[in-house]
Motif scaffolding. Structure first.
Motif, PDB file in Angstrom:
ATOM      1  N   THR A 168       0.834  -1.194   0.000  1.00 52.94           N
ATOM      2  CA  THR A 168       0.000   0.000   0.000  1.00 52.94           C
ATOM      3  C   THR A 168       0.873   1.251   0.000  1.00 52.94           C
ATOM      4  O   THR A 168       1.778   1.392   0.814  1.00 52.94           O
ATOM      5  CB  THR A 168      -0.927   0.004   1.235  1.00 52.94           C
ATOM      6  N   ASP A 180      -8.732 -12.505   0.287  1.00 48.97           N
ATOM      7  CA  ASP A 180      -7.369 -12.003   0.218  1.00 48.97           C
ATOM      8  C   ASP A 180      -6.811 -11.803   1.634  1.00 48.97           C
ATOM      9  O   ASP A 180      -7.562 -11.761   2.606  1.00 48.97           O
ATOM     10  CB  ASP A 180      -7.323 -10.693  -0.551  1.00 48.97           C
ATOM     11  N   TYR A 181      -5.499 -11.659   1.721  1.00 50.04           N
ATOM     12  CA  TYR A 181      -4.824 -11.465   2.996  1.00 50.04           C
ATOM     13  C   TYR A 181      -4.107 -10.127   3.006  1.00 50.04           C
ATOM     14  O   TYR A 181      -3.693  -9.632   1.963  1.00 50.04           O
ATOM     15  CB  TYR A 181      -3.778 -12.562   3.228  1.00 50.04           C
ATOM     16  N   ASN A 182      -3.934  -9.574   4.203  1.00 49.92           N
ATOM     17  CA  ASN A 182      -3.102  -8.388   4.424  1.00 49.92           C
ATOM     18  C   ASN A 182      -2.050  -8.726   5.458  1.00 49.92           C
ATOM     19  O   ASN A 182      -2.381  -9.188   6.559  1.00 49.92           O
ATOM     20  CB  ASN A 182      -3.926  -7.206   4.931  1.00 49.92           C
ATOM     21  N   SER A 217      -0.712  -6.369   0.578  1.00 49.38           N
ATOM     22  CA  SER A 217      -1.957  -7.052   0.212  1.00 49.38           C
ATOM     23  C   SER A 217      -1.613  -8.242  -0.669  1.00 49.38           C
ATOM     24  O   SER A 217      -0.966  -8.092  -1.703  1.00 49.38           O
ATOM     25  CB  SER A 217      -2.884  -6.102  -0.540  1.00 49.38           C
ATOM     26  N   CYS A 274      -6.124  -3.211   9.032  1.00 50.62           N
ATOM     27  CA  CYS A 274      -4.934  -3.592   9.820  1.00 50.62           C
ATOM     28  C   CYS A 274      -5.080  -3.077  11.222  1.00 50.62           C
ATOM     29  O   CYS A 274      -5.735  -2.147  11.503  1.00 50.62           O
ATOM     30  CB  CYS A 274      -3.662  -3.042   9.198  1.00 50.62           C
ATOM     31  N   SER A 306      -3.082 -11.296  -2.897  1.00 51.96           N
ATOM     32  CA  SER A 306      -4.323 -11.610  -3.601  1.00 51.96           C
ATOM     33  C   SER A 306      -4.065 -12.539  -4.782  1.00 51.96           C
ATOM     34  O   SER A 306      -2.977 -12.541  -5.353  1.00 51.96           O
ATOM     35  CB  SER A 306      -4.964 -10.313  -4.109  1.00 51.96           C
ATOM     36  N   SER A 365      -9.566  -6.357   5.113  1.00 46.64           N
ATOM     37  CA  SER A 365      -8.853  -5.248   4.481  1.00 46.64           C
ATOM     38  C   SER A 365      -8.313  -4.263   5.516  1.00 46.64           C
ATOM     39  O   SER A 365      -7.641  -3.312   5.178  1.00 46.64           O
ATOM     40  CB  SER A 365      -9.777  -4.529   3.492  1.00 46.64           C
ATOM     41  N   CYS A 422       0.230  -6.972   7.808  1.00 45.04           N
ATOM     42  CA  CYS A 422       0.362  -5.636   8.396  1.00 45.04           C
ATOM     43  C   CYS A 422       1.622  -5.589   9.243  1.00 45.04           C
ATOM     44  O   CYS A 422       1.769  -6.373  10.183  1.00 45.04           O
ATOM     45  CB  CYS A 422      -0.850  -5.329   9.262  1.00 45.04           C
TER      46      CYS A 422
END
Length: 159
Positions: free
Chosen positions: A108, A140-142, A130, A159, A132, A157, A144
């Motif tokens: 990001t 999807d995963y983030n 991110s 954190c 995906s 989405s 952080c």
């Protein structure tokens, strides 16, 4: 006498008719057609989860190396692989080559997939990666990464 014995054995043998066989194959075909899309989605979800966990573990490894070596450590993605290196050197400490081409990682606010970990294990800056597979059927995963160096892996989405 021998012919009579053979005739009795042949008439007493039973089997499945062609119609029964076709019905069983039809039922198996229908069940397979229903289960296959679900199975395919599960495979995609497992690949995405595996990639996200590997990246998270690689970050934790890099953080541990920064603290143990008392050096700044870079975690970056280049040439289709993730590398962990001591800052200012080119020799990697660890390399992770993703197995799946269909998965993308985006940081990001930056086009460069890179994070630096300080000697205390803190991140030089916070970051959100991110992860995906561009598929609507999977979550999807983030990843952080906080300025303190702590990290979380979320399916949301946020954190």
């Amino acid at each position: 006498m021998l012919g009579k014995v053979m005739r009795i054995k042949l008439t007493s043998m039973r089997g499945y008719t062609l119609m029964e066989f076709i019905v069983v194959l039809s039922v198996i075909g229908i069940l397979s057609a229903v289960a296959l899309p679900s199975f395919s989605t599960q495979i995609k979800e497992n690949r995405l989860s595996s990639y996200a966990n590997e990246l998270h573990n690689l970050y934790k490894f890099a953080r541990g190396e920064a603290a143990s070596k008392n050096e700044k450590i870079d975690l970056k993605f280049e040439d289709e692989k993730w590398t962990v290196t001591v800052q200012g050197t080119t020799e990697p400490i660890s390399v992770y080559e993703p197995s799946y081409d269909a998965i993308t990682v985006v940081k990001t606010g930056s086009s460069i997939l890179h994070v630096t970990i300080t000697t205390t294990g803190a991140a030089q800056e916070s970051a959100i990666f991110s992860i995906s597979d561009e598929n609507e059927d999977t979550e999807d995963y983030n990843l952080c990464i906080y300025i303190s160096g702590q990290s979380t892996l979320n399916k949301t989405s946020e954190c």
